[in-house]
Design a protein around this motif. Structure first.
Motif, mmCIF file in Angstrom:
data_model
loop_
_atom_site.group_PDB
_atom_site.id
_atom_site.type_symbol
_atom_site.label_atom_id
_atom_site.label_comp_id
_atom_site.label_asym_id
_atom_site.label_seq_id
_atom_site.Cartn_x
_atom_site.Cartn_y
_atom_site.Cartn_z
ATOM 1 N N GLU A 163 -10.784 17.774 -0.097
ATOM 2 C CA GLU A 163 -10.729 18.311 -1.464
ATOM 3 C C GLU A 163 -9.830 19.549 -1.528
ATOM 4 O O GLU A 163 -9.803 20.251 -2.528
ATOM 5 C CB GLU A 163 -12.148 18.677 -1.930
ATOM 6 C CG GLU A 163 -13.107 17.500 -1.963
ATOM 7 C CD GLU A 163 -12.820 16.550 -3.114
ATOM 8 O OE1 GLU A 163 -12.518 17.038 -4.212
ATOM 9 O OE2 GLU A 163 -12.901 15.329 -2.887
ATOM 10 N N HIS A 181 -4.545 20.894 -4.003
ATOM 11 C CA HIS A 181 -4.558 21.061 -5.466
ATOM 12 C C HIS A 181 -3.132 20.892 -5.982
ATOM 13 O O HIS A 181 -2.275 21.757 -5.777
ATOM 14 C CB HIS A 181 -5.110 22.434 -5.855
ATOM 15 C CG HIS A 181 -6.503 22.661 -5.354
ATOM 16 N ND1 HIS A 181 -7.594 21.969 -5.846
ATOM 17 C CD2 HIS A 181 -6.972 23.475 -4.392
ATOM 18 C CE1 HIS A 181 -8.671 22.365 -5.212
ATOM 19 N NE2 HIS A 181 -8.333 23.273 -4.313
ATOM 20 N N ARG A 220 -1.438 16.577 -12.443
ATOM 21 C CA ARG A 220 -2.283 15.433 -12.068
ATOM 22 C C ARG A 220 -1.490 14.216 -11.637
ATOM 23 O O ARG A 220 -1.883 13.504 -10.728
ATOM 24 C CB ARG A 220 -3.188 15.037 -13.236
ATOM 25 C CG ARG A 220 -4.444 15.809 -13.278
ATOM 26 C CD ARG A 220 -5.362 15.147 -14.266
ATOM 27 N NE ARG A 220 -6.075 16.201 -14.950
ATOM 28 C CZ ARG A 220 -6.882 16.020 -15.950
ATOM 29 N NH1 ARG A 220 -7.061 14.816 -16.436
ATOM 30 N NH2 ARG A 220 -7.512 17.025 -16.485
ATOM 31 N N ARG A 230 -0.798 13.335 -8.012
ATOM 32 C CA ARG A 230 -1.845 12.751 -7.160
ATOM 33 C C ARG A 230 -1.668 11.245 -6.974
ATOM 34 O O ARG A 230 -2.286 10.660 -6.096
ATOM 35 C CB ARG A 230 -3.229 13.004 -7.756
ATOM 36 C CG ARG A 230 -3.717 14.415 -7.513
ATOM 37 C CD ARG A 230 -5.143 14.519 -7.925
ATOM 38 N NE ARG A 230 -5.163 14.871 -9.341
ATOM 39 C CZ ARG A 230 -6.244 15.087 -10.047
ATOM 40 N NH1 ARG A 230 -7.422 14.923 -9.509
ATOM 41 N NH2 ARG A 230 -6.173 15.420 -11.307
ATOM 42 N N LYS A 274 -0.422 23.617 -5.440
ATOM 43 C CA LYS A 274 -0.658 25.007 -5.843
ATOM 44 C C LYS A 274 -1.010 25.921 -4.670
ATOM 45 O O LYS A 274 -0.852 27.128 -4.767
ATOM 46 C CB LYS A 274 -1.813 25.065 -6.845
ATOM 47 C CG LYS A 274 -1.546 24.382 -8.148
ATOM 48 C CD LYS A 274 -2.784 24.458 -9.011
ATOM 49 C CE LYS A 274 -2.619 23.700 -10.305
ATOM 50 N NZ LYS A 274 -3.853 23.735 -11.113
ATOM 51 N N ASN A 275 -1.538 25.348 -3.605
ATOM 52 C CA ASN A 275 -2.080 26.150 -2.508
ATOM 53 C C ASN A 275 -1.477 25.775 -1.145
ATOM 54 O O ASN A 275 -2.210 25.419 -0.217
ATOM 55 C CB ASN A 275 -3.589 26.009 -2.478
ATOM 56 C CG ASN A 275 -4.041 24.557 -2.344
ATOM 57 O OD1 ASN A 275 -3.299 23.633 -2.655
ATOM 58 N ND2 ASN A 275 -5.254 24.364 -1.870
#
Length: 108
Positions: free
Chosen positions: A31, A34, A38, A41, A79-80
């Protein structure tokens, strides 16, 4: 004195995963990733990761690329990137094993 020369990977150390990219699949299944949008993904993380590595190899003037080079590029998609890069390093660390027979030969 004896001199021995070995390749590091798949000779002295190996991974417990079938293929190196399996680590990328584990990251994608976590999980932790990020995505910026969307729709990104829809492409599995392991494909993004492999493509970023290919691109980093083309863009770098150095002979070898660094993990940070790959994750700088992935920053356009996720994002990370720093957090995911640390996860990759932890998973790699857990997946690497010494090849006992060859280590024994080195010590003999």
């Amino acid at each position: 004195m004896r001199l021995a020369s070995f390749d590091l990977f798949d000779t002295l150390i190996t991974r417990i995963t079938r293929e190196p990219k399996d680590i990328f699949r584990l990251i994608g299944a976590s999980e932790m990733v990020h995505y910026r949008w969307r729709v990104l993904r829809l492409v599995p993380f392991h494909l993004w990761r492999r493509q970023a590595e290919r691109l980093a190899r083309k863009l770098t003037p150095r002979e070898e690329i660094r993990l940070v080079d790959i994750y700088k590029l992935l920053g356009a998609i996720i994002k990370n990137p720093s957090k995911v890069m640390r996860l990759e390093m932890r998973l790699e660390d857990k997946a690497v094993r010494l090849v006992p027979e060859l280590i024994k030969r080195l010590n003999d």
